[in-house]
Write a protein that holds these residues in place. Sequence first.
Motif, mmCIF file in Angstrom:
data_model
loop_
_atom_site.group_PDB
_atom_site.id
_atom_site.type_symbol
_atom_site.label_atom_id
_atom_site.label_comp_id
_atom_site.label_asym_id
_atom_site.label_seq_id
_atom_site.Cartn_x
_atom_site.Cartn_y
_atom_site.Cartn_z
ATOM 1 N N GLU A 371 0.823 -1.133 -0.159
ATOM 2 C CA GLU A 371 0.095 -0.021 -0.057
ATOM 3 C C GLU A 371 0.737 1.230 0.028
ATOM 4 O O GLU A 371 0.531 2.221 0.576
ATOM 5 C CB GLU A 371 -0.862 0.101 1.126
ATOM 6 C CG GLU A 371 -1.954 -1.021 1.185
ATOM 7 C CD GLU A 371 -2.888 -0.995 -0.260
ATOM 8 O OE1 GLU A 371 -3.204 0.407 -0.503
ATOM 9 O OE2 GLU A 371 -2.908 -1.965 -0.689
ATOM 10 N N GLN A 372 2.081 1.126 -0.645
ATOM 11 C CA GLN A 372 2.995 2.430 -0.772
ATOM 12 C C GLN A 372 3.015 2.575 -2.172
ATOM 13 O O GLN A 372 2.854 1.882 -3.023
ATOM 14 C CB GLN A 372 4.241 2.164 -0.078
ATOM 15 C CG GLN A 372 4.292 1.742 1.397
ATOM 16 C CD GLN A 372 3.837 2.815 2.287
ATOM 17 O OE1 GLN A 372 4.080 3.830 1.966
ATOM 18 N NE2 GLN A 372 2.903 2.747 3.288
ATOM 19 N N ASP A 373 3.824 4.029 -2.323
ATOM 20 C CA ASP A 373 4.025 4.252 -3.758
ATOM 21 C C ASP A 373 5.505 3.704 -3.941
ATOM 22 O O ASP A 373 6.433 4.196 -3.201
ATOM 23 C CB ASP A 373 3.818 5.732 -3.959
ATOM 24 C CG ASP A 373 2.371 6.437 -3.937
ATOM 25 O OD1 ASP A 373 1.365 5.275 -3.770
ATOM 26 O OD2 ASP A 373 2.160 7.595 -3.873
ATOM 27 N N VAL A 374 5.782 3.101 -5.230
ATOM 28 C CA VAL A 374 7.180 3.014 -5.695
ATOM 29 C C VAL A 374 7.522 3.261 -7.157
ATOM 30 O O VAL A 374 6.523 3.504 -7.702
ATOM 31 C CB VAL A 374 7.281 1.447 -5.344
ATOM 32 C CG1 VAL A 374 7.133 0.947 -3.892
ATOM 33 C CG2 VAL A 374 6.445 0.450 -6.293
ATOM 34 N N TYR A 375 8.669 3.414 -7.476
ATOM 35 C CA TYR A 375 9.036 3.733 -8.803
ATOM 36 C C TYR A 375 9.960 2.737 -9.234
ATOM 37 O O TYR A 375 10.947 2.256 -8.557
ATOM 38 C CB TYR A 375 9.684 5.063 -8.696
ATOM 39 C CG TYR A 375 8.482 6.165 -8.637
ATOM 40 C CD1 TYR A 375 7.786 6.763 -9.527
ATOM 41 C CD2 TYR A 375 7.963 6.401 -7.259
ATOM 42 C CE1 TYR A 375 6.811 7.574 -9.391
ATOM 43 C CE2 TYR A 375 7.088 7.550 -7.118
ATOM 44 C CZ TYR A 375 6.522 8.024 -8.026
ATOM 45 O OH TYR A 375 5.402 9.009 -7.822
ATOM 46 N N ILE A 376 9.904 2.659 -10.564
ATOM 47 C CA ILE A 376 10.926 1.619 -11.344
ATOM 48 C C ILE A 376 11.481 2.438 -12.381
ATOM 49 O O ILE A 376 11.043 3.198 -13.029
ATOM 50 C CB ILE A 376 10.141 0.560 -11.992
ATOM 51 C CG1 ILE A 376 9.752 -0.557 -10.678
ATOM 52 C CG2 ILE A 376 10.964 -0.258 -12.924
ATOM 53 C CD1 ILE A 376 8.818 -1.314 -11.104
ATOM 54 N N VAL A 377 12.910 2.435 -12.404
ATOM 55 C CA VAL A 377 13.620 2.966 -13.269
ATOM 56 C C VAL A 377 14.034 2.055 -14.510
ATOM 57 O O VAL A 377 14.867 1.259 -14.128
ATOM 58 C CB VAL A 377 14.975 3.749 -12.984
ATOM 59 C CG1 VAL A 377 15.594 4.593 -14.083
ATOM 60 C CG2 VAL A 377 14.466 4.784 -11.781
#
Length: 551
Positions: A371-377
């Motif tokens: 339930e968190q915001d994550v980012y992928i590069v």
Amino acid sequence: MDKKPIILTVDDDAQVLNAIDRDLRAEFRQDYRILRAASGEEALETLRELLAREEEVALILADQRMPGLEGVELLAEARTLFPDAKRVLLTAYADTEAAIRAINNARLDHYLMKPWDPPQQLLYPTLHDLLGAWQATHRPRFKGVRLVGFQWSPLSHDLKDFLAGYMVAYQWLDFETNPDAQALLSAKGLAAADLPVVVLEDGTALARPTATEVATHIGLTTQATQELYDVVVIGAGPSGLAAAVYGASEGLKTLIIERQTPGGQAGTSSRIENYLGFPTGLSGAELAHRAWAQAVRLGAELLAPREVTELCVQDGYKVLTLSDGSTVRTRAVVLTTGVSYRTLEVPGMHRLSGAGVYYGAARTEARSCDEQDVYIVGGGNSAGQAAMYLATYARRVGIVIRGESLAASMSAYLIEQIAHTPNIEILPFTEVAEVCGQDHLEAVVLKSRGELRQVPARALFVFIGAKPSTEWVCQTVLCDGKGFLLTGRDLVTDPRYATAWKHPREPYLLETCVPGVFAAGDSRAGAMARVASAVGEGSMAIKFVHQYLDE
């Protein structure tokens, strides 16, 4: 065999202690172990030992009138050691008022009167009720490896990655948020300064262990057993595991050496769906584990985690030097060292690596992103597979790419899956400008069309291309300008390398400039970055090893 939970009975009167012990064994020994103590002090010492051995105590039955430590005091102390155990006071009629007060004040579960004859009426029914209640709420101790550490500790992350890479079932206990972690550490006589701690199934606790120490305790082979091998495979990615399977199956004395975990970059993939023979897909770790088990079954020896630091040739034999100074001798070598993720060079990345910033590792850290915001590069298949996996846990997954779309670098089936996943968002023409946080990642600064904006982030996963893991061997074996291993016809047709091959015959297709040293998989110049092609090259390499050994 699992140990039975314990019933502990305590009384300073030997005759009474013998009687209660006899009656308890007659009724409960099939399901419980019955222990006894002749004083409150002895009982406390027994309980401390049981806690250190991580035994389960179901019920404590203690007499009230004992010299030194009385029953009520003992049971109150016992509650701090085994809070879930049922606690019963054994008392005479004259002490019933004290027993009732103890139930109210010390939160005892029950009291029983002496004598309890016949036990079928005056003892067993009460104890059966209490033990039934204990069984109904009791959570058995996890059977396996437990890892106690800090969520934002790079050392803890490395151990999680290591255990997951070898598919070792383990339980993660965050020291800061999990009371069980703190209790376990206390029972082992350790403190926060000793973290991370690995607790093995037999109760052995390893404070701040290296991967090699853990490997030794979980049964991995860390030392070579033979003086000379026919072929040594360096790297246990798909190509290396294929080489080990075919080498062992064809009768070669085969050793495979892996410095980290099996599977290489493919091993970090949460789901591979385009590999032949697996219509529903499988994880990279599962594929690697199956291949590892297959190679061992066929007779290959696998050394891990061990790192090769040097390769030299002595009298035609290849001598490999490991990081601990030991050496391995072999007639032929297959280099399948694979590639590693390129680092993202922006402010904060190095400081927060392993503490919210991860290279690969989506499977290891996915549950912490709930339930968190994550980012992928990154926009390759590894990034897409990670995004799909993380989307089942995270509230929102942002894929950061510099280009307009994923079409140029990602397989169509992944692009379609991502398009139908509502909590995945593609961020085109965007790059990470900075990562922010004190002791862990808290926010990411994104740059898009010249504009900067800061967004909160639980984790950042980086998949931005790869570089060959060949630094240690490039002085011995010829590499191209980017570090990829040159093989076969490239050594004789390219004028830049015309003097590299000095043998009378032409090099075999996957042979490097050193006769008997072959290369396969992603670290080889011209290789195709796909699991199937890596497996094919690893298998082919063994054919050329045979030809070389037959010369």
